[in-house]
Design a protein around this motif. Structure first.
Motif, PDB file in Angstrom:
ATOM      1  N   LEU A 365      40.638  39.051  36.188  1.00 20.94           N
ATOM      2  CA  LEU A 365      40.285  38.355  37.426  1.00 20.94           C
ATOM      3  C   LEU A 365      40.408  39.289  38.625  1.00 20.94           C
ATOM      4  O   LEU A 365      39.552  39.291  39.518  1.00 20.94           O
ATOM      5  CB  LEU A 365      41.166  37.105  37.585  1.00 20.94           C
ATOM      6  CG  LEU A 365      40.924  36.261  38.835  1.00 20.94           C
ATOM      7  CD1 LEU A 365      39.469  35.866  38.974  1.00 20.94           C
ATOM      8  CD2 LEU A 365      41.807  35.017  38.830  1.00 20.94           C
ATOM      9  N   VAL A 366      41.451  40.107  38.648  1.00 22.53           N
ATOM     10  CA  VAL A 366      41.639  41.048  39.751  1.00 22.53           C
ATOM     11  C   VAL A 366      40.451  42.010  39.827  1.00 22.53           C
ATOM     12  O   VAL A 366      39.869  42.220  40.894  1.00 22.53           O
ATOM     13  CB  VAL A 366      42.966  41.822  39.577  1.00 22.53           C
ATOM     14  CG1 VAL A 366      43.015  43.031  40.516  1.00 22.53           C
ATOM     15  CG2 VAL A 366      44.150  40.907  39.852  1.00 22.53           C
ATOM     16  N   TYR A 367      40.050  42.552  38.675  1.00 23.89           N
ATOM     17  CA  TYR A 367      38.927  43.500  38.682  1.00 23.89           C
ATOM     18  C   TYR A 367      37.591  42.808  39.017  1.00 23.89           C
ATOM     19  O   TYR A 367      36.761  43.351  39.731  1.00 23.89           O
ATOM     20  CB  TYR A 367      38.827  44.237  37.340  1.00 23.89           C
ATOM     21  CG  TYR A 367      39.820  45.373  37.233  1.00 23.89           C
ATOM     22  CD1 TYR A 367      39.670  46.517  38.002  1.00 23.89           C
ATOM     23  CD2 TYR A 367      40.913  45.295  36.376  1.00 23.89           C
ATOM     24  CE1 TYR A 367      40.576  47.560  37.932  1.00 23.89           C
ATOM     25  CE2 TYR A 367      41.830  46.330  36.290  1.00 23.89           C
ATOM     26  CZ  TYR A 367      41.665  47.462  37.070  1.00 23.89           C
ATOM     27  OH  TYR A 367      42.562  48.490  37.007  1.00 23.89           O
ATOM     28  N   ASP A 368      37.406  41.613  38.462  1.00 27.05           N
ATOM     29  CA  ASP A 368      36.165  40.884  38.764  1.00 27.05           C
ATOM     30  C   ASP A 368      36.073  40.573  40.263  1.00 27.05           C
ATOM     31  O   ASP A 368      35.003  40.647  40.869  1.00 27.05           O
ATOM     32  CB  ASP A 368      36.088  39.587  37.948  1.00 27.05           C
ATOM     33  CG  ASP A 368      35.774  39.857  36.481  1.00 27.05           C
ATOM     34  OD1 ASP A 368      35.349  40.999  36.178  1.00 27.05           O
ATOM     35  OD2 ASP A 368      35.945  38.949  35.642  1.00 27.05           O
ATOM     36  N   THR A 369      37.207  40.201  40.844  1.00 26.85           N
ATOM     37  CA  THR A 369      37.228  39.918  42.281  1.00 26.85           C
ATOM     38  C   THR A 369      36.918  41.188  43.069  1.00 26.85           C
ATOM     39  O   THR A 369      36.151  41.160  44.045  1.00 26.85           O
ATOM     40  CB  THR A 369      38.600  39.354  42.704  1.00 26.85           C
ATOM     41  OG1 THR A 369      38.968  38.311  41.803  1.00 26.85           O
ATOM     42  CG2 THR A 369      38.562  38.809  44.112  1.00 26.85           C
ATOM     43  N   ALA A 370      37.493  42.314  42.630  1.00 26.53           N
ATOM     44  CA  ALA A 370      37.251  43.585  43.328  1.00 26.53           C
ATOM     45  C   ALA A 370      35.767  43.950  43.299  1.00 26.53           C
ATOM     46  O   ALA A 370      35.218  44.439  44.288  1.00 26.53           O
ATOM     47  CB  ALA A 370      38.089  44.692  42.709  1.00 26.53           C
ATOM     48  N   ALA A 371      35.098  43.679  42.149  1.00 31.54           N
ATOM     49  CA  ALA A 371      33.662  43.996  42.049  1.00 31.54           C
ATOM     50  C   ALA A 371      32.853  43.133  43.016  1.00 31.54           C
ATOM     51  O   ALA A 371      31.949  43.626  43.703  1.00 31.54           O
ATOM     52  CB  ALA A 371      33.181  43.793  40.615  1.00 31.54           C
ATOM     53  N   GLU A 372      33.183  41.847  43.099  1.00 32.43           N
ATOM     54  CA  GLU A 372      32.493  40.957  44.045  1.00 32.43           C
ATOM     55  C   GLU A 372      32.782  41.396  45.485  1.00 32.43           C
ATOM     56  O   GLU A 372      31.897  41.391  46.344  1.00 32.43           O
ATOM     57  CB  GLU A 372      32.948  39.504  43.872  1.00 32.43           C
ATOM     58  CG  GLU A 372      32.530  38.837  42.576  1.00 32.43           C
ATOM     59  CD  GLU A 372      31.025  38.601  42.479  1.00 32.43           C
ATOM     60  OE1 GLU A 372      30.343  38.546  43.517  1.00 32.43           O
ATOM     61  OE2 GLU A 372      30.543  38.488  41.334  1.00 32.43           O
ATOM     62  N   TYR A 373      34.035  41.746  45.714  1.00 35.23           N
ATOM     63  CA  TYR A 373      34.472  42.132  47.059  1.00 35.23           C
ATOM     64  C   TYR A 373      33.715  43.374  47.542  1.00 35.23           C
ATOM     65  O   TYR A 373      33.258  43.443  48.683  1.00 35.23           O
ATOM     66  CB  TYR A 373      35.978  42.374  47.037  1.00 35.23           C
ATOM     67  CG  TYR A 373      36.587  42.750  48.352  1.00 35.23           C
ATOM     68  CD1 TYR A 373      36.320  42.018  49.514  1.00 35.23           C
ATOM     69  CD2 TYR A 373      37.468  43.834  48.455  1.00 35.23           C
ATOM     70  CE1 TYR A 373      36.902  42.358  50.722  1.00 35.23           C
ATOM     71  CE2 TYR A 373      38.050  44.177  49.665  1.00 35.23           C
ATOM     72  CZ  TYR A 373      37.766  43.440  50.791  1.00 35.23           C
ATOM     73  OH  TYR A 373      38.333  43.778  51.988  1.00 35.23           O
ATOM     74  N   LEU A 374      33.562  44.356  46.635  1.00 37.40           N
ATOM     75  CA  LEU A 374      32.839  45.575  47.007  1.00 37.40           C
ATOM     76  C   LEU A 374      31.385  45.270  47.356  1.00 37.40           C
ATOM     77  O   LEU A 374      30.836  45.808  48.322  1.00 37.40           O
ATOM     78  CB  LEU A 374      32.903  46.597  45.865  1.00 37.40           C
ATOM     79  CG  LEU A 374      34.233  47.345  45.736  1.00 37.40           C
ATOM     80  CD1 LEU A 374      34.281  48.127  44.437  1.00 37.40           C
ATOM     81  CD2 LEU A 374      34.436  48.285  46.925  1.00 37.40           C
TER      82      LEU A 374
END
Lengths: 640, 146
Positions: A365-374
């Protein structure tokens, strides 16, 4: 104003058409006239079958029912010089043109049989003599297009409101042509838009409102439209699959082809994208008669409602923007996890700094959120492309080692047409210091903060021409209550990762002193900017509060305009789908000493009895202002 | 109503450059057009719609400048990969998603094999996307080589 200018354009279009008639057409038709057989018998058959008067023929030419003029302004769209205003003359010209063999040696899409393929095909089906008498033509480009698109179904696409722009609530609509069993990403969008590179806001508004821009239909891969709405503007998208058969879908493609490089003057408020797409749909299903239904075509949600009632919509699909997915993911994470998201997005992979959660599903979830955030940051120009690329790749590489996930972050909120209708009528009774009055208000569009929020972007509201009168019970006196010409609220919630500005703007006429109804008025333009926070899930938004710094210009008839500065603090609580409590407080400090300081408090308790009916209890007071007593009112709102 | 918008625009007295429909590149991140509009243009643009200055009418747009992959694949697949670089990379990293599903259809992967196909691409993510400058032709060739 529209009509006058509109006529001007039609006149210009007509003179162009004359030019076309005298100079261009004779050149084109010279070759074909030689081998042309007389078409009087075809024409007689067409008249006998009343083809020129049929709904289908008129729809193909974009004549709304009972209208003597086509919606298309471009003379190139017509074979007859007066085709724009004479469906019969156009039919005669079409019969002549289609009966003549193409005059080019190599197959060309310029042949009338190709350029006006939808008309050609319709006549072949509806004029019995046409089968043996119409000439055929190869249309290489059109063939290639058909082979690539493989039209099988059609979807109406509605990009919803834009996070920080309530005006976008009116939305946009386009059509998508899909392949058999295909993925939407392989579909093609048919879009109608004004063509302009105007950069001056005022000129843009003026020209757009008065029909100075030419609107064109375009056809382009659907992912390009997705990019525009989902990435650049961060708007959620709703896709409504129409009940078009594969054959009807092909008709739509062919009709789009006829409209290639054909312009019409674009009017933002009536002849807009929504209206012109209805014309396309009607050309395929002429019995619908949507164009002449008043009001239906202007606001996209009203258009979608009308299509639903007409049985044209089979199902819908929700496609969230990055910011919507990001907001949902955020809401499911702890502040430590969100800190890790930010560190990862900033490429701070230091183990100590990172402090990733130990569980694999939390890490994912942390990585998926980071991808969306970028992606969100890139779309907002918060980071450059050069910064984005390595970060995005680093984040995705790390993510690819963590396996699959089954969590769905794309669950749909209530669908836009489940919202209240656009027009509002309000009847109420108010009491102030022992005096009572009846109030009557009308608002043609669109949504207020205190109205039932379902189906709208939360915290966003826009009202056009909200006007009210009040009738004093004792004196039988009718007076203006207030006239709000325009009111926009954009209360966009801030979170750890998404930090939009909140703002509002309003323009109107109101009593000179708040809550004092003595037939003295002032014109007021005010606005402000600030911050909004929410408690509870961002999607259901149970409690929202905001603060705005404000400025105002007020002008009464016997005084020069004066400026005030102020503050607005407000809150909204939505305990359930049926109830809403809205509180607004504001204070104004005039910059001119002889003016009065002002304060206003409004509390509104709403019971959303049904989708289109609501009961409101409201209390308004002007604390600290001499001689102004609080007012209590009860009103019933209807939406239609 | 028409006058109101004009007044609102006048009141805010602002103008800004309108986002041009920039050419879509072939690499990561080039599919996003940065919004640099002024607030007024944003509000008006979003209200009134369709001002992108684009009257394109065609099968493929924007991706014509991309390098051709070594492997022979359909024009449709080339266009799809070039036009969906960010979404496809994200889907492959997660082993699921619409772009990945579309790719498997374009590559004629049978429905029963799609989950395995997704898992295989996910396991090879670092190989497919080896450098930040990766372009669509490389992605296609790397996937074809798997």
């Amino acid at each position: 104003m529209t009509t006058v200018l509109g006529r001007g354009h039609h006149r210009a279009a007509l003179s162009l058409a004359w030019w076309f008639c005298f100079f261009v057409l004779p050149i084109c038709s010279a070759g074909s006239a030689i081998g042309q057989a007389p078409t009087d018998d075809l024409w007689a058959q067409a008249q006998e079958n009343k083809l020129a008067q049929s709904a289908a023929w008129r729809a193909l030419l974009h004549f709304p029912k009972d209208s003597a003029r086509s919606l298309i302004d471009d003379p190139k769209f017509f074979l007859a010089p007066n085709g724009q205003s004479d469906a019969q003359a156009e039919l005669r010209a079409a019969i002549d043109a289609f009966s003549a063999p193409p005059n080019t040696k190599t197959p060309s899409d310029d042949a009338a049989q190709c350029r006006f393929i939808a008309r050609y095909r319709w006549l072949l089906q509806n004029l019995p003599l046409a089968k043996t008498r119409f000439a055929s033509a190869d249309c290489p480009e059109l063939q290639a297009l058909r082979a690539r698109l493989k039209p099988d179904s059609v979807t109406l696409v509605f990009p919803d409101g834009h996070l920080n722009s309530p005006a976008s609530m009116f939305g946009h609509t386009l059509l998508r042509i899909d392949q058999p069993n295909a993925q939407p990403l392989l579909g093609y969008a048919v879009n109608y838009a004004a063509l302009t590179n105007e950069s001056n806001g005022f000129a843009f508004a003026y020209n757009g409102l008065t029909g100075k821009y030419k609107g064109y239909y375009s056809l382009l891969p659907y992912p390009e439209k997705l990019r525009e709405y989902r990435f650049t503007e961060q708007r959620d998208i709703w896709e409504y699959r129409l009940t078009f058969t594969p054959q009807e879908s092909e008709r739509l493609l062919e009709h789009s082809w006829e409209l290639r490089n054909i312009f019409s003057y674009y009017y933002f408020f009536d002849k807009n994208c929504s209206y012109k797409l209805l014309a396309m749909i009607e050309a395929v299903r002429p019995q619908l008669n949507l164009l002449s239904a008043p009001g239906v075509a202007v606001i996209p949600t009203d258009t979608i409602r009308a299509l639903k009632e007409g049985g044209l919509i089979a199902q819908h699909v929700y496609r969230p923007s990055h910011v919507s997915v990001l907001n949902r993911m955020q809401a499911a994470q702890t502040s430590e996890e969100l800190q890790a998201v930010q560190n990862i997005a900033d490429l701070k992979f230091d183990k100590k700094l990172l402090s990733l959660p130990p569980e694999t599903d939390r890490k994912r979830l942390v990585y998926d959120t980071a991808a969306e955030y970028l992606q969100y940051q890139l779309s907002h120009s918060d980071i450059s492309l050069e910064a984005f690329r390595p970060r995005y790749l680093e984040v995705l590489t790390a993510r690819s080692q963590l396996g699959g996930s089954s969590v769905d972050w794309k669950q749909a909120p209530p669908e836009p047409t489940t919202s209240h209708a656009s027009h509002r009528l309000s009847l109420g009774y108010v009491s102030q210091d022992g005096a009572n009055a009846l109030t009557l208000r009308m608002r043609p569009a669109y949504h207020g903060l205190e109205d039932r929020p379902q189906g709208f972007l939360s915290g966003s509201a826009i009202s056009f021409v909200d006007a009210g009168v009040r009738v004093d019970e004792s004196k039988q006196h009718v007076r203006l209550d207030s006239l709000q010409l325009l009111q926009i609220d954009s209360l966009a919630a801030r979170s750890t990762l998404v930090r939009p500005l909140s703002w509002r703007l309003s323009l109107g006429i109101q009593p000179r002193r708040p809550l004092v109804y003595d037939d003295r008025y002032r014109a007021v333009l005010d606005g402000g900017a600030g911050t909004t926070y929410t408690l509870g899930s961002l999607n259901t938004q149970q409690l929202m509060f905001y603060g705005l710094a404000q400025a105002r210009v007020a002008s009464a008839s016997d005084k020069s305009p004066h400026l005030s500065l102020g503050m607005r603090l407000g809150a909204q609580w939505l305990p359930s789908a049926q109830w809403g409590v809205t509180l607004m407080t504001e204070a104004w400090q005039p910059l001119r000493s002889k003016e009065e300081r002002e304060a206003l408090v409004q509390l509104d308790l709403a019971w959303y009895a049904a989708t289109d009916r609501a009961l409101h209890l409201s209390i308004k007071a002007a604390p600290g202002m001499a001689g102004i007593k609080p007012e209590v009112g009860l009103r019933h709102n209807w939406f239609y | 109503m028409k006058k109101i918008i004009a007044i609102a625009a006048l009141a805010a007295l602002s103008s800004g450059a309108f986002a041009q429909n920039a050419n879509i590149g072939c690499g990561l991140g080039t599919q996003v057009m940065a919004g640099k509009d002024s607030l007024v243009m944003q509000v008006l643009g979003a209200t009134t719609n369709g001002t992108s200055g684009n009257q394109t009418f065609g099968i493929s747009t924007g991706t014509l400048g991309c390098k051709k992959p070594v492997n022979i694949v359909s024009a449709e697949m080339q266009q799809f990969v070039a036009g969906n670089m960010d979404a496809l990379a994200q889907d492959i990293a997660q082993g699921r998603g619409e772009a990945l599903e579309t790719l498997s259809k374009l590559m004629d992967v049978a429905a029963v094999d799609r989950a395995a196909f997704g898992a295989k691409l996910q396991a090879n993510f670092a190989n497919i996307y080896a450098a930040a400058a990766v372009d669509s032709s490389t992605v296609i060739d790397k996937i074809a080589a798997l």
